[in-house]
Design a protein around this motif. Structure first.
Motif, short mmCIF file in Angstrom:
data_model
loop_
_atom_site.label_atom_id
_atom_site.label_comp_id
_atom_site.label_asym_id
_atom_site.label_seq_id
_atom_site.Cartn_x
_atom_site.Cartn_y
_atom_site.Cartn_z
N THR A 139 1.39 11.32 -3.90
CA THR A 139 1.03 12.71 -4.16
C THR A 139 1.48 13.01 -5.58
O THR A 139 2.67 12.88 -5.90
CB THR A 139 1.71 13.67 -3.16
OG1 THR A 139 1.32 13.30 -1.83
CG2 THR A 139 1.30 15.11 -3.42
N THR B 157 0.86 -1.18 0.00
CA THR B 157 0.00 0.00 0.00
C THR B 157 0.89 1.23 0.00
O THR B 157 1.87 1.30 0.75
CB THR B 157 -0.91 0.00 1.24
OG1 THR B 157 -1.73 -1.16 1.21
CG2 THR B 157 -1.80 1.23 1.26
N THR C 44 -3.42 13.71 -3.31
CA THR C 44 -2.81 12.58 -2.61
C THR C 44 -3.84 11.47 -2.47
O THR C 44 -4.96 11.71 -2.03
CB THR C 44 -2.31 13.01 -1.22
OG1 THR C 44 -1.36 14.07 -1.37
CG2 THR C 44 -1.64 11.86 -0.48
N GLU D 276 -0.83 2.41 9.17
CA GLU D 276 -1.48 3.33 8.23
C GLU D 276 -2.51 2.59 7.38
O GLU D 276 -3.52 3.16 6.99
CB GLU D 276 -0.43 4.00 7.34
CG GLU D 276 0.45 4.99 8.07
CD GLU D 276 1.51 5.59 7.17
OE1 GLU D 276 1.24 5.79 5.97
OE2 GLU D 276 2.61 5.86 7.67
N LYS D 277 -2.27 1.32 7.05
CA LYS D 277 -3.21 0.53 6.24
C LYS D 277 -4.54 0.36 6.97
O LYS D 277 -5.58 0.33 6.36
CB LYS D 277 -2.63 -0.84 5.91
CG LYS D 277 -1.52 -0.81 4.91
CD LYS D 277 -1.04 -2.21 4.64
CE LYS D 277 0.18 -2.22 3.77
NZ LYS D 277 0.67 -3.57 3.51
N SER E 129 1.09 5.72 -0.47
CA SER E 129 0.46 7.04 -0.51
C SER E 129 1.18 7.79 -1.62
O SER E 129 2.41 7.90 -1.60
CB SER E 129 0.63 7.73 0.84
OG SER E 129 0.14 9.05 0.76
N LYS F 226 5.14 7.23 -1.03
CA LYS F 226 5.50 6.77 0.31
C LYS F 226 4.85 5.42 0.58
O LYS F 226 3.66 5.24 0.35
CB LYS F 226 5.02 7.81 1.32
CG LYS F 226 5.52 7.60 2.72
CD LYS F 226 5.14 8.78 3.59
CE LYS F 226 3.83 8.47 4.27
NZ LYS F 226 3.44 9.41 5.30
N THR G 186 -4.23 7.08 -1.46
CA THR G 186 -3.63 5.90 -0.86
C THR G 186 -4.30 4.69 -1.46
O THR G 186 -5.52 4.66 -1.62
CB THR G 186 -3.83 5.92 0.66
OG1 THR G 186 -3.22 7.09 1.19
CG2 THR G 186 -3.19 4.70 1.32
N CYS H 298 3.25 2.68 2.88
CA CYS H 298 2.46 2.75 4.11
C CYS H 298 2.76 1.52 4.96
O CYS H 298 2.83 0.41 4.44
CB CYS H 298 0.97 2.79 3.80
SG CYS H 298 0.48 4.25 2.87
#
Length: 146
Positions: free
Chosen positions: A90, A86, A105, A143-144, A88, A137, A107, A139
């Motif tokens: 931008t 996963t 952005t 964060e997931k 992120s 970035k 995810t 994850c």
């Protein structure tokens, strides 16, 4: 003109029924009302002013260090696609009407990477041009879950 002497100038027609044309059908109330609606002499002018006032962002040029880090992350994704990482991302979306654009952005799970055409494909079907990516970035598990 004896009617004018007594102040009843239109007495002879005041209580008659309205004449009806045999040639023309009566106009609907909607069409009659439209005749009196506001007239916009400069139609589209307000939209044009709003479009001119709308702000766009300029594209950020990556430093050599940031580009190297982006390439490194892309290579890692290629090597670990089987893990369905996963990320992120931008990235820059050019504006179709004027110069500049906007950064967005998102995810998502990486489904594929095309190094030849420089595309990043996410599981939701979104295809992002790597040349438009500002930040990529990975994850972690915390964060997931969010």
């Amino acid at each position: 003109m004896e009617h004018m002497e007594h102040g009843h100038r239109y007495d002879d027609i005041l209580y008659r029924s309205r004449p009806v044309s045999v040639r023309h059908l009566p106009m609907s109330l909607r069409d009659r009302a439209a005749q009196f609606s506001p007239f916009a002499a400069l139609s589209g002018h307000e939209e044009q002013i709003n479009e001119t006032a709308r702000l766009t962002d300029g594209r950020v040029e990556l430093s050599e260090e940031a580009q190297t880090e982006l390439d490194r992350t892309q290579q890692w994704l290629l090597d670990h696609l089987f893990q369905q990482p996963t990320v992120s991302v931008t990235y820059f979306i050019p504006d179709s009407r004027k110069s500049g654009g906007a950064y967005q952005t998102v995810t998502g799970i990486v489904k594929g990477v095309d190094p030849c055409h420089r595309w990043l494909l996410l599981a939701d079907g979104r295809r992002i041009a790597m040349d438009e990516v500002l930040l990529l970035k990975l994850c972690d598990a915390a964060e997931k879950a969010e």
